[in-house]
Design a protein around this motif. Sequence first.
Motif, PDB file in Angstrom:
ATOM      1  N   ASP A   4      23.948  36.925  44.521  1.00 43.89           N
ATOM      2  CA  ASP A   4      24.228  38.362  44.473  1.00 43.89           C
ATOM      3  C   ASP A   4      24.565  38.760  43.042  1.00 43.89           C
ATOM      4  O   ASP A   4      25.304  38.061  42.348  1.00 43.89           O
ATOM      5  CB  ASP A   4      25.403  38.701  45.391  1.00 43.89           C
ATOM      6  CG  ASP A   4      25.730  40.182  45.360  1.00 43.89           C
ATOM      7  OD1 ASP A   4      24.988  40.950  45.980  1.00 43.89           O
ATOM      8  OD2 ASP A   4      26.720  40.554  44.693  1.00 43.89           O
ATOM      9  N   LEU A   5      24.006  39.886  42.585  1.00 41.84           N
ATOM     10  CA  LEU A   5      24.214  40.346  41.215  1.00 41.84           C
ATOM     11  C   LEU A   5      25.133  41.562  41.181  1.00 41.84           C
ATOM     12  O   LEU A   5      24.805  42.603  40.649  1.00 41.84           O
ATOM     13  CB  LEU A   5      22.861  40.665  40.558  1.00 41.84           C
ATOM     14  CG  LEU A   5      21.922  39.474  40.365  1.00 41.84           C
ATOM     15  CD1 LEU A   5      20.620  39.914  39.731  1.00 41.84           C
ATOM     16  CD2 LEU A   5      22.586  38.384  39.530  1.00 41.84           C
ATOM     17  N   ASN A   6      26.298  41.381  41.779  1.00 43.91           N
ATOM     18  CA  ASN A   6      27.324  42.427  41.737  1.00 43.91           C
ATOM     19  C   ASN A   6      26.818  43.715  42.394  1.00 43.91           C
ATOM     20  O   ASN A   6      27.039  44.820  41.892  1.00 43.91           O
ATOM     21  CB  ASN A   6      27.745  42.690  40.284  1.00 43.91           C
ATOM     22  CG  ASN A   6      29.005  43.525  40.180  1.00 43.91           C
ATOM     23  OD1 ASN A   6      29.791  43.589  41.118  1.00 43.91           O
ATOM     24  ND2 ASN A   6      29.189  44.173  39.041  1.00 43.91           N
ATOM     25  N   SER A   7      26.124  43.580  43.513  1.00 44.67           N
ATOM     26  CA  SER A   7      25.570  44.739  44.205  1.00 44.67           C
ATOM     27  C   SER A   7      26.670  45.530  44.898  1.00 44.67           C
ATOM     28  O   SER A   7      27.728  44.992  45.248  1.00 44.67           O
ATOM     29  CB  SER A   7      24.523  44.291  45.225  1.00 44.67           C
ATOM     30  OG  SER A   7      25.120  43.462  46.211  1.00 44.67           O
ATOM     31  N   THR A   8      26.413  46.799  45.126  1.00 44.02           N
ATOM     32  CA  THR A   8      27.415  47.669  45.746  1.00 44.02           C
ATOM     33  C   THR A   8      27.577  47.376  47.232  1.00 44.02           C
ATOM     34  O   THR A   8      28.700  47.254  47.731  1.00 44.02           O
ATOM     35  CB  THR A   8      27.018  49.145  45.554  1.00 44.02           C
ATOM     36  OG1 THR A   8      26.930  49.432  44.152  1.00 44.02           O
ATOM     37  CG2 THR A   8      28.052  50.065  46.197  1.00 44.02           C
ATOM     38  N   ASN A   9      26.476  47.257  47.956  1.00 45.78           N
ATOM     39  CA  ASN A   9      26.537  47.055  49.403  1.00 45.78           C
ATOM     40  C   ASN A   9      26.313  45.616  49.838  1.00 45.78           C
ATOM     41  O   ASN A   9      26.223  45.339  51.035  1.00 45.78           O
ATOM     42  CB  ASN A   9      25.527  47.977  50.092  1.00 45.78           C
ATOM     43  CG  ASN A   9      25.915  49.437  49.962  1.00 45.78           C
ATOM     44  OD1 ASN A   9      27.027  49.818  50.295  1.00 45.78           O
ATOM     45  ND2 ASN A   9      25.022  50.254  49.431  1.00 45.78           N
ATOM     46  N   GLY A  10      26.195  44.718  48.875  1.00 44.28           N
ATOM     47  CA  GLY A  10      26.237  43.303  49.198  1.00 44.28           C
ATOM     48  C   GLY A  10      24.900  42.658  49.523  1.00 44.28           C
ATOM     49  O   GLY A  10      23.920  43.310  49.876  1.00 44.28           O
ATOM     50  N   GLU A  53      17.319  27.826  52.876  1.00 44.98           N
ATOM     51  CA  GLU A  53      16.552  26.963  53.768  1.00 44.98           C
ATOM     52  C   GLU A  53      15.501  27.816  54.467  1.00 44.98           C
ATOM     53  O   GLU A  53      15.689  29.022  54.671  1.00 44.98           O
ATOM     54  CB  GLU A  53      17.462  26.289  54.799  1.00 44.98           C
ATOM     55  CG  GLU A  53      18.595  25.461  54.209  1.00 44.98           C
ATOM     56  CD  GLU A  53      18.117  24.204  53.506  1.00 44.98           C
ATOM     57  OE1 GLU A  53      16.944  23.823  53.714  1.00 44.98           O
ATOM     58  OE2 GLU A  53      18.909  23.592  52.758  1.00 44.98           O
ATOM     59  N   SER A  54      14.398  27.190  54.822  1.00 44.38           N
ATOM     60  CA  SER A  54      13.329  27.919  55.486  1.00 44.38           C
ATOM     61  C   SER A  54      13.845  28.557  56.777  1.00 44.38           C
ATOM     62  O   SER A  54      14.510  27.910  57.590  1.00 44.38           O
ATOM     63  CB  SER A  54      12.167  26.974  55.806  1.00 44.38           C
ATOM     64  OG  SER A  54      11.112  27.680  56.428  1.00 44.38           O
ATOM     65  N   GLY A  55      13.555  29.841  56.946  1.00 43.32           N
ATOM     66  CA  GLY A  55      14.011  30.565  58.124  1.00 43.32           C
ATOM     67  C   GLY A  55      15.277  31.368  57.901  1.00 43.32           C
ATOM     68  O   GLY A  55      15.702  32.107  58.810  1.00 43.32           O
ATOM     69  N   ASP A  56      15.888  31.268  56.710  1.00 43.10           N
ATOM     70  CA  ASP A  56      17.097  32.035  56.425  1.00 43.10           C
ATOM     71  C   ASP A  56      16.803  33.531  56.453  1.00 43.10           C
ATOM     72  O   ASP A  56      15.784  33.994  55.924  1.00 43.10           O
ATOM     73  CB  ASP A  56      17.671  31.656  55.054  1.00 43.10           C
ATOM     74  CG  ASP A  56      18.442  30.353  55.096  1.00 43.10           C
ATOM     75  OD1 ASP A  56      18.773  29.903  56.204  1.00 43.10           O
ATOM     76  OD2 ASP A  56      18.716  29.791  54.018  1.00 43.10           O
ATOM     77  N   GLU A  57      17.711  34.282  57.062  1.00 41.99           N
ATOM     78  CA  GLU A  57      17.598  35.734  57.099  1.00 41.99           C
ATOM     79  C   GLU A  57      18.410  36.323  55.954  1.00 41.99           C
ATOM     80  O   GLU A  57      19.601  36.044  55.817  1.00 41.99           O
ATOM     81  CB  GLU A  57      18.095  36.268  58.441  1.00 41.99           C
ATOM     82  CG  GLU A  57      17.278  35.772  59.622  1.00 41.99           C
ATOM     83  CD  GLU A  57      17.822  36.263  60.949  1.00 41.99           C
ATOM     84  OE1 GLU A  57      18.872  36.950  60.932  1.00 41.99           O
ATOM     85  OE2 GLU A  57      17.213  35.975  61.998  1.00 41.99           O
ATOM     86  N   LEU A  58      17.758  37.143  55.131  1.00 43.89           N
ATOM     87  CA  LEU A  58      18.405  37.743  53.969  1.00 43.89           C
ATOM     88  C   LEU A  58      18.451  39.257  54.153  1.00 43.89           C
ATOM     89  O   LEU A  58      17.502  39.860  54.653  1.00 43.89           O
ATOM     90  CB  LEU A  58      17.641  37.400  52.688  1.00 43.89           C
ATOM     91  CG  LEU A  58      17.449  35.911  52.390  1.00 43.89           C
ATOM     92  CD1 LEU A  58      16.591  35.722  51.143  1.00 43.89           C
ATOM     93  CD2 LEU A  58      18.795  35.214  52.220  1.00 43.89           C
ATOM     94  N   ARG A  59      19.554  39.850  53.714  1.00 49.16           N
ATOM     95  CA  ARG A  59      19.684  41.302  53.779  1.00 49.16           C
ATOM     96  C   ARG A  59      20.228  41.825  52.469  1.00 49.16           C
ATOM     97  O   ARG A  59      21.244  41.336  51.960  1.00 49.16           O
ATOM     98  CB  ARG A  59      20.592  41.724  54.941  1.00 49.16           C
ATOM     99  CG  ARG A  59      20.775  43.240  55.027  1.00 49.16           C
ATOM    100  CD  ARG A  59      21.198  43.657  56.438  1.00 49.16           C
ATOM    101  NE  ARG A  59      22.493  43.115  56.817  1.00 49.16           N
ATOM    102  CZ  ARG A  59      23.656  43.719  56.564  1.00 49.16           C
ATOM    103  NH1 ARG A  59      23.675  44.864  55.901  1.00 49.16           N
ATOM    104  NH2 ARG A  59      24.782  43.160  56.956  1.00 49.16           N
ATOM    105  N   PHE A  60      19.527  42.815  51.913  1.00 50.12           N
ATOM    106  CA  PHE A  60      19.923  43.465  50.669  1.00 50.12           C
ATOM    107  C   PHE A  60      20.183  44.934  50.993  1.00 50.12           C
ATOM    108  O   PHE A  60      19.228  45.699  51.195  1.00 50.12           O
ATOM    109  CB  PHE A  60      18.827  43.329  49.620  1.00 50.12           C
ATOM    110  CG  PHE A  60      18.325  41.915  49.454  1.00 50.12           C
ATOM    111  CD1 PHE A  60      19.053  40.984  48.753  1.00 50.12           C
ATOM    112  CD2 PHE A  60      17.130  41.522  50.044  1.00 50.12           C
ATOM    113  CE1 PHE A  60      18.593  39.685  48.609  1.00 50.12           C
ATOM    114  CE2 PHE A  60      16.658  40.229  49.905  1.00 50.12           C
ATOM    115  CZ  PHE A  60      17.398  39.299  49.185  1.00 50.12           C
ATOM    116  N   GLY A  61      21.456  45.325  51.057  1.00 51.61           N
ATOM    117  CA  GLY A  61      21.769  46.659  51.562  1.00 51.61           C
ATOM    118  C   GLY A  61      21.411  46.727  53.033  1.00 51.61           C
ATOM    119  O   GLY A  61      21.979  46.018  53.850  1.00 51.61           O
TER     120      GLY A  61
END
Length: 384
Positions: A346-352, A369-377
């Motif tokens: 994380d690069l110091n994002s506001t909403n994580g 790892e393969s299958g990881d769920e990522l959320r940006f905002g």
Amino acid sequence: MLTAEYVRNYNCNYERITLEQKPEEKRYQYCILSRGGIRYLLPCSLRYIDSNAYLYYDISSMQNLTQVFGEKKITQEWVKDFLWGIRQMRYELDRFLLEEGNVIWNPEHIYQDLEKNDFSFLYMPYYDGEDGLKALADFFVEHVDYEDEELVEFIYRIHEKIQQIGREYLCKQIHEDFLRMENCKKEMAEATQERTSPMTTSADSADLLPEEREALWSKSTGKRGIRFFMEGRKRKQTRKEEYRESIRQRMNEGNVYAVCEESHYHEQPTTEAEEEFGRTIFIEEAAVAKTVALYKPDGEKVMTLEKFPFVIGKKKENVDLVINDYSASRVHARITHEEGGYFIEDLNSTNGTFKNGLRLQPYEKRKLESGDELRFGKTEYVYR
């Protein structure tokens, strides 16, 4: 040495510095910083947790210079903006009767708002430790655009002067030297134009010779240039690029499967079967780079990750994957390829930034790892 860490509180991100001794919070510098409103200085507050004293610096929506220039190069335009920020910061220090010696110059503690293009500096009250100025000079040398010869000469001159004079040069003389460099550049352009006539060929209308450029700089500054040092650096860079290209060619020429030499453990067949069919030759699978990508939750492929670090955010000029999401930060997160695998940071994002539902702390790295769920905002992807 400063003991710093990144923490998050509500919707704000902070750089938190631990104070070794309990501060006299009624002293002037603590009081004036706590009031806030000092432009070009990070907003600061003094807090106590379990009898320990901390300074909290608000870094929300900003990136430190090491993050901004992970893969980018320093340009003349950026240097001009940075030096302007230093001048404005010094005016604010004078205005509020603060000492220049308490500014921390380490690039990890200098922040830039990429949208407003403003700089904010960390001010440490009553600090008498290492100011990080040499680290900043080394940072300039490491990240300068070596295609810009005038800027390279200027950056190396900065490095030399900081070693000799220190903060006095950075705060009082460096801006004038930069303007002098720009004037020198104009003089060189004018001299080149004078040398070029309608009858000359394109080869004759090239830039000034290095000796002429150095003479113009000497005329402008009264000091000798460092052309020989710069040319040595360029030769070293050329050799490095040639070596990398040779490695790439050898990798491209290799097959997926490589046949190894016969084993030396058996000089002659030891069984009738070996005499009849011959010895076994081992086939070793060559190392193949793993291809990774980001997918939408419905399985649609978004993008293959080929270049690292791979930056994600909504500001097109600074990222590799643009997220059209109002809840995403301009430079939100990045994926790096390091020894041991791929990592999300994380690069110091506001909403994580979230990995499998768990929020990362600012600048925290977690292995993917393969299958990881990522959320940006509010934008979700699947890594595999």
